[in-house]
Design a protein around this motif. Structure first.
Motif, short mmCIF file in Angstrom:
data_model
loop_
_atom_site.label_atom_id
_atom_site.label_comp_id
_atom_site.label_asym_id
_atom_site.label_seq_id
_atom_site.Cartn_x
_atom_site.Cartn_y
_atom_site.Cartn_z
N ASP A 90 0.73 -1.30 -0.11
CA ASP A 90 0.15 -0.06 0.13
C ASP A 90 0.75 1.10 0.10
OD1 ASP A 90 0.93 -0.46 2.42
OD2 ASP A 90 -0.75 -0.03 3.64
N LYS A 91 2.21 0.98 -0.27
CA LYS A 91 2.86 2.27 -0.18
C LYS A 91 3.75 2.55 -1.62
CE LYS A 91 4.24 3.23 4.69
NZ LYS A 91 5.37 2.83 5.51
N GLN A 140 11.41 1.39 -10.84
CA GLN A 140 10.56 1.47 -9.35
C GLN A 140 9.33 0.69 -9.37
OE1 GLN A 140 10.92 5.83 -9.92
NE2 GLN A 140 11.70 5.97 -8.01
N LYS A 141 8.78 0.67 -10.58
CA LYS A 141 7.68 -0.25 -10.59
C LYS A 141 8.00 -1.69 -10.38
CE LYS A 141 4.83 2.98 -13.73
NZ LYS A 141 4.63 3.28 -15.00
N ALA A 166 6.47 -6.21 -3.37
CA ALA A 166 5.67 -6.17 -2.25
C ALA A 166 4.71 -7.64 -2.14
CB ALA A 166 4.92 -5.00 -2.41
N ARG A 167 4.35 -7.78 -0.98
CA ARG A 167 3.27 -9.09 -0.66
C ARG A 167 2.01 -8.81 -0.87
NH1 ARG A 167 5.58 -13.05 2.45
NH2 ARG A 167 7.76 -12.78 3.08
N GLU A 221 -1.25 -3.43 -9.95
CA GLU A 221 -0.91 -2.87 -8.82
C GLU A 221 0.37 -1.76 -9.17
OE1 GLU A 221 -2.32 -2.79 -6.09
OE2 GLU A 221 -4.28 -4.26 -6.92
N THR A 222 1.36 -2.16 -10.19
CA THR A 222 2.33 -1.27 -10.43
C THR A 222 2.38 -0.46 -11.70
OG1 THR A 222 3.68 -3.14 -11.54
CG2 THR A 222 3.78 -3.07 -9.20
#
Lengths: 219, 219
Positions: free
Chosen positions: A205-206, B95-96, B102-103, B113-114
């Motif tokens: 979420d960050k 960065q993506k 991330a979990r 998400e990215t």
């Protein structure tokens, strides 16, 4: 323009062309010299680009030995003595490091032939490369034969670690770029690096952010 | 000043510190995104730095999956469908790429998400990363459980290869630096590269020389 090769295109390529191409597509690689000695202390030094991190607890790394190559002297010595060194390569001696890949006889030491200095320390039965800024001594742990193409995976555990103390950050990150370590691509291309950024641990979420500067300071 | 840690020093380090340090000492690493889908076409994308070249004939590469990590979604999908993609990472979206570590839950796709775009092509049941300049589609060949620390070695064979045609040299070398591919060190440090030189095939009785320019031309 994007070019496309399928499996049949790849198998139809000239062997040397295909070796260059397939060795390139795996990305940039770890570049290290592996130092060994046989029981009579005849030394060997060979360049490898297949080092891979296996885990930190215990500190394990692995590498691939190819069939029927000069690398076999390395494998034989490791199996004979149970130890080897892994040494980073810098721009100042990368040509000497590359030259270790020539097919020298077992009686010739790549240290003597290329001018890289064998360094004996830590009461260890394998020579370190003195010119390397980051040096490790490993104990052999496991050999796994990859029957799919007759390569061999060698797993070892780090017993000794030497590095420049001004390259260690307060969070444990070792700045290998600052230490002068270089990388390679394909079979024969050598590259320096320029850091873009360190990024913080990613959370769902960050947004990803740079690592805070206080952790990037030298320890 | 050279600093020295022995095996006991290493095991006495704080766990996170040791993870940062041991992940650094293996040198610069291949940086790739692995794309997969389950049978219902739920996609997954994960960043890996353990790709290793196994051989060119057949064109094989391997990578390490760590226990109990988000990478397990990747492993499960590969075992379910038998295919996956390997995609190089460039500065424009690193960065993506990092954020895919991330979990996320299984129901969340790292593509969505990215903001990395899933690209379906070559009639392949795994998504490519559209932003990647070099993309491969692989068929799963073998799983080897490394019992020494519960990691898993996954071996696959390249079936599809996409790359910028102005990066292919006449001898088969693919100029991944020109294609924008970057590398990484430690757990979180990203680096661009600058070629020093390509060196010719090493022979025992000859000095190492640069690869002749005619082979370095684009094909």
């Amino acid at each position: 323009m994007q070019k496309y090769f399928n499996r049949i295109d790849l198998s139809g390529l000239d062997q040397r062309f295909r070796a260059n191409l397939i060795n390139s597509v795996g990305g940039f690689k770890s570049l290290c010299l592996i130092g060994t000695a046989d029981k009579e202390c005849q030394t060997n030094l060979a360049i490898f680009n297949s080092i891979v991190h296996l885990g930190a607890t215990p500190p394990l790394m692995a590498f691939i030995v190819r069939p029927d190559t000069v690398e076999r002297h390395t494998l034989n010595n490791i199996l004979e003595t149970g130890v080897y060194t892994v040494n980073h390569v810098s721009e100042s001696f990368y040509q000497k490091a590359h030259q270790t890949s020539a097919r020298y006889k077992k009686s010739q030491s790549e240290f003597n032939e290329t001018g890289i200095t064998a360094e004996w320390k830590a009461d260890f039965h394998a020579p370190f490369a003195q010119q390397s800024s980051i040096q490790m001594g490993l104990e052999f742990r496991q050999r796994i034969d990859l029957l799919i193409n007759q390569t061999v995976l060698i797993i070892g555990e780090i017993q000794h670690l030497f590095f420049p103390d001004n390259c260690l950050c307060t969070d444990g990150f070792l700045d290998i770029e600052k230490a002068g370590t270089i990388t390679c691509s394909g079979l024969d291309s050598y590259h320096k690096t320029n850091r873009i950024q360190r990024l913080s641990y990613a959370k769902p979420d960050k947004l990803t952010l740079p690592v805070p500067l206080e952790y990037q300071k030298e320890g």
